[in-house]
Enzyme design. Sequence first.
Site, PDB file in Angstrom:
ATOM      1  N   ASN A   1       1.486  -6.885   4.906  1.00  0.00           N
ATOM      2  CA  ASN A   1       1.726  -7.381   3.552  1.00  0.00           C
ATOM      3  C   ASN A   1       2.480  -8.697   3.725  1.00  0.00           C
ATOM      4  OD1 ASN A   1       2.529  -7.865   0.948  1.00  0.00           O
ATOM      5  ND2 ASN A   1       3.558  -5.903   0.664  1.00  0.00           N
TER       6      ASN A   1
ATOM      7  N   MET B   1      18.781  -6.507  -8.459  1.00  0.00           N
ATOM      8  CA  MET B   1      19.348  -5.545  -9.408  1.00  0.00           C
ATOM      9  C   MET B   1      20.657  -4.940  -8.913  1.00  0.00           C
ATOM     10  SD  MET B   1      19.264  -4.185 -12.305  1.00  0.00           S
ATOM     11  CE  MET B   1      17.693  -4.402 -13.123  1.00  0.00           C
ATOM     12  N   ARG B   2      20.744  -4.679  -7.599  1.00  0.00           N
ATOM     13  CA  ARG B   2      21.992  -4.109  -7.072  1.00  0.00           C
ATOM     14  C   ARG B   2      23.162  -5.029  -7.357  1.00  0.00           C
ATOM     15  NH1 ARG B   2      20.246  -2.214  -1.275  1.00  0.00           N
ATOM     16  NH2 ARG B   2      18.893  -3.926  -1.833  1.00  0.00           N
TER      17      ARG B   2
ATOM     18  N   GLU C   1      13.140   3.753  -7.780  1.00  0.00           N
ATOM     19  CA  GLU C   1      13.491   4.865  -6.891  1.00  0.00           C
ATOM     20  C   GLU C   1      14.994   5.003  -6.687  1.00  0.00           C
ATOM     21  OE1 GLU C   1      11.263   4.263  -3.202  1.00  0.00           O
ATOM     22  OE2 GLU C   1       9.477   3.814  -4.405  1.00  0.00           O
TER      23      GLU C   1
ATOM     24  N   HIS D   1       6.412   0.608 -11.888  1.00  0.00           N
ATOM     25  CA  HIS D   1       6.691   0.041 -10.562  1.00  0.00           C
ATOM     26  C   HIS D   1       7.750  -1.036 -10.771  1.00  0.00           C
ATOM     27  CE1 HIS D   1       5.459  -1.347  -6.427  1.00  0.00           C
ATOM     28  NE2 HIS D   1       6.170  -2.381  -6.872  1.00  0.00           N
TER      29      HIS D   1
ATOM     30  N   GLU E   1       2.601   1.813  -0.356  1.00  0.00           N
ATOM     31  CA  GLU E   1       1.392   0.978  -0.385  1.00  0.00           C
ATOM     32  C   GLU E   1       0.758   0.880   0.995  1.00  0.00           C
ATOM     33  OE1 GLU E   1       4.157  -1.598  -2.295  1.00  0.00           O
ATOM     34  OE2 GLU E   1       2.621  -2.310  -3.681  1.00  0.00           O
TER      35      GLU E   1
ATOM     36  N   HIS F   1      -0.318  -4.620  -8.730  1.00  0.00           N
ATOM     37  CA  HIS F   1       0.383  -3.425  -8.201  1.00  0.00           C
ATOM     38  C   HIS F   1      -0.564  -2.227  -8.099  1.00  0.00           C
ATOM     39  CE1 HIS F   1       4.541  -5.081  -9.563  1.00  0.00           C
ATOM     40  NE2 HIS F   1       4.375  -5.263  -8.269  1.00  0.00           N
TER      41      HIS F   1
ATOM     42  N   ARG G   1      -2.771  -6.136   2.466  1.00  0.00           N
ATOM     43  CA  ARG G   1      -2.584  -6.133   1.020  1.00  0.00           C
ATOM     44  C   ARG G   1      -2.974  -7.518   0.525  1.00  0.00           C
ATOM     45  NH1 ARG G   1       3.046  -5.657  -2.382  1.00  0.00           N
ATOM     46  NH2 ARG G   1       2.066  -5.758  -4.427  1.00  0.00           N
TER      47      ARG G   1
ATOM     48  N   ARG H   1      10.542 -13.776 -12.089  1.00  0.00           N
ATOM     49  CA  ARG H   1       9.432 -14.134 -12.987  1.00  0.00           C
ATOM     50  C   ARG H   1       9.783 -13.743 -14.417  1.00  0.00           C
ATOM     51  NH1 ARG H   1       4.882 -11.075  -9.734  1.00  0.00           N
ATOM     52  NH2 ARG H   1       6.341 -10.877  -8.012  1.00  0.00           N
TER      53      ARG H   1
HETATM   54  P1  ADP Z   1       9.560  -5.773  -3.566  1.00  0.00           P
HETATM   55  O1  ADP Z   1       8.884  -5.964  -4.897  1.00  0.00           O
HETATM   56  O2  ADP Z   1       9.981  -7.059  -2.927  1.00  0.00           O
HETATM   57  O3  ADP Z   1       8.826  -4.824  -2.618  1.00  0.00           O
HETATM   58  P2  ADP Z   1      11.491  -3.627  -3.802  1.00  0.00           P
HETATM   59  O4  ADP Z   1      10.527  -2.598  -4.292  1.00  0.00           O
HETATM   60  O5  ADP Z   1      12.075  -3.452  -2.447  1.00  0.00           O
HETATM   61  O6  ADP Z   1      10.929  -5.084  -3.948  1.00  0.00           O
HETATM   62  O7  ADP Z   1      12.682  -3.684  -4.882  1.00  0.00           O
HETATM   63  C1  ADP Z   1      13.710  -4.617  -4.775  1.00  0.00           C
HETATM   64  C2  ADP Z   1      14.671  -4.382  -5.936  1.00  0.00           C
HETATM   65  O8  ADP Z   1      15.187  -3.042  -5.841  1.00  0.00           O
HETATM   66  C3  ADP Z   1      15.866  -5.320  -5.920  1.00  0.00           C
HETATM   67  O9  ADP Z   1      16.161  -5.773  -7.230  1.00  0.00           O
HETATM   68  C4  ADP Z   1      16.975  -4.410  -5.419  1.00  0.00           C
HETATM   69  O10 ADP Z   1      18.244  -4.810  -5.865  1.00  0.00           O
HETATM   70  C5  ADP Z   1      16.576  -3.105  -6.061  1.00  0.00           C
HETATM   71  N1  ADP Z   1      17.275  -1.983  -5.439  1.00  0.00           N
HETATM   72  C6  ADP Z   1      17.129  -1.486  -4.190  1.00  0.00           C
HETATM   73  N2  ADP Z   1      18.031  -0.497  -3.973  1.00  0.00           N
HETATM   74  C7  ADP Z   1      18.759  -0.373  -5.109  1.00  0.00           C
HETATM   75  C8  ADP Z   1      19.839   0.467  -5.521  1.00  0.00           C
HETATM   76  N3  ADP Z   1      20.356   1.383  -4.708  1.00  0.00           N
HETATM   77  N4  ADP Z   1      20.331   0.301  -6.786  1.00  0.00           N
HETATM   78  C9  ADP Z   1      19.817  -0.630  -7.600  1.00  0.00           C
HETATM   79  N5  ADP Z   1      18.803  -1.454  -7.283  1.00  0.00           N
HETATM   80  C10 ADP Z   1      18.276  -1.331  -6.051  1.00  0.00           C
END
Ligand code: ADP
Length: 396
Positions: free
Chosen positions: A8, A283-284, A330, A207, A378, A180, A92, A240
Amino acid sequence: MAEILCLNAGSSSLKFALYAEPGTDEPSLLASGKIENIGLEPHLIARDAKGDVLADRRWTKDVTITHETLLKDLLREIEASVGEDLIAVGHRIVHGGADYSAPARVDAPLLAALEALCPLAPLHQPHNLAAVRAVSRLRPALLQVACFDTGFHHGQPPVATRLALPRALGEEGMRRYGFHGISYEYIARQLRLIDPDTGGGRTIAAHLGNGASLCAMDGGRSIDTTMGFTALDGLVMGTRCGALDPGAVLYLLQQRGMTAREVEHLLYSESGLLGVSGTSSDMRALLGSETPAAGEAIDLFVWQIARQAGALASSLGGLDSFVFTAGIGENAPEIRARVADRLRWLGVALDTDANLRGASVISAPFSRVTVRIIPTDEEWMIAIHTADLLREEPKP
Ligand code: ADP
């Protein structure tokens, strides 16, 4: 042991997963990982199926290090650690356009057709295809398989895919495609295992990663989704903008005098959670921040998920189940709880403890809608499709 490599490729990252291909059963994971920070100081981390670190390597900044040289190193590392029996590479590919729904063997005509779709996914498609070309140069004899993020949405009713533009534009390919799809196909497959009779019934899958979208599935088939002509549409994402009044684009071009390239950069890379918070697309980081702007970015993220889920529930004519997946879906109980709270009117009620624990079913026993967390995979889905196409190859 025969192996399949799944790739990917993004602008600054290369995610990979290596599977053993037993020929009959499903492929099983041997190793996975990613190379991040490509173009600056690349960092490779690879883990085995148990999560133990197999390789952790950093490169210093050097202009001669490209996606292709890193891919070459990766192939060498794989062959050194698990043996030289790589039989296929699955990719992908974000856009398959109107013509490609099912995974396909890569050949020159397919590559040319996919190249022509780059303007529809300028942030992803060129990098996806660069990885295909790099593998062709490095290992010309390997079977390569393209799996499309648009494919799963091909069966949608025409009304869900039409844009209200003059027909001639629709005929030349301006329509809603949705993305997605590899992730949603995996979710649909898992739902069918859990609930063979209805495949989850009328389901909205969310997603929620750096890219984010919703998919309305009826019995495991996509009937509507929030991303559209491009992967800009729909939900608020990391960088975005999501759904935007097209008049806003005209304003930026005509009144602000921005060039098309500048608008593209603004909408794809400077908007979304990053644009609204002014600090982060992650987001974290936003959940840990006390600034009002970070809170407003999260409020808007949740608001748009609930608002667009309401629209998809209407497309489905009701709702039986809701699935959270990807990084935020998740791992962020607070976001799940806030989305669920806004969807109470649809019959969604969470079990607070199950949500905090990240259980597989997080709805309360009395909830009319079953709410689940299903970790997406994926790469596994790509491995399955690649293995299927391998079986169709003429034997030497
Ligand atoms: P991508 O689309 O690049 O594959 P991911 O599916 O890995 O991205 O998701 C990334 C997002 O998930 C980021 O915003 C990250 O902060 C958030 N994220 C990952 N772990 C946590 C967590 N424990 N709490 C809150 N947000 C999280």
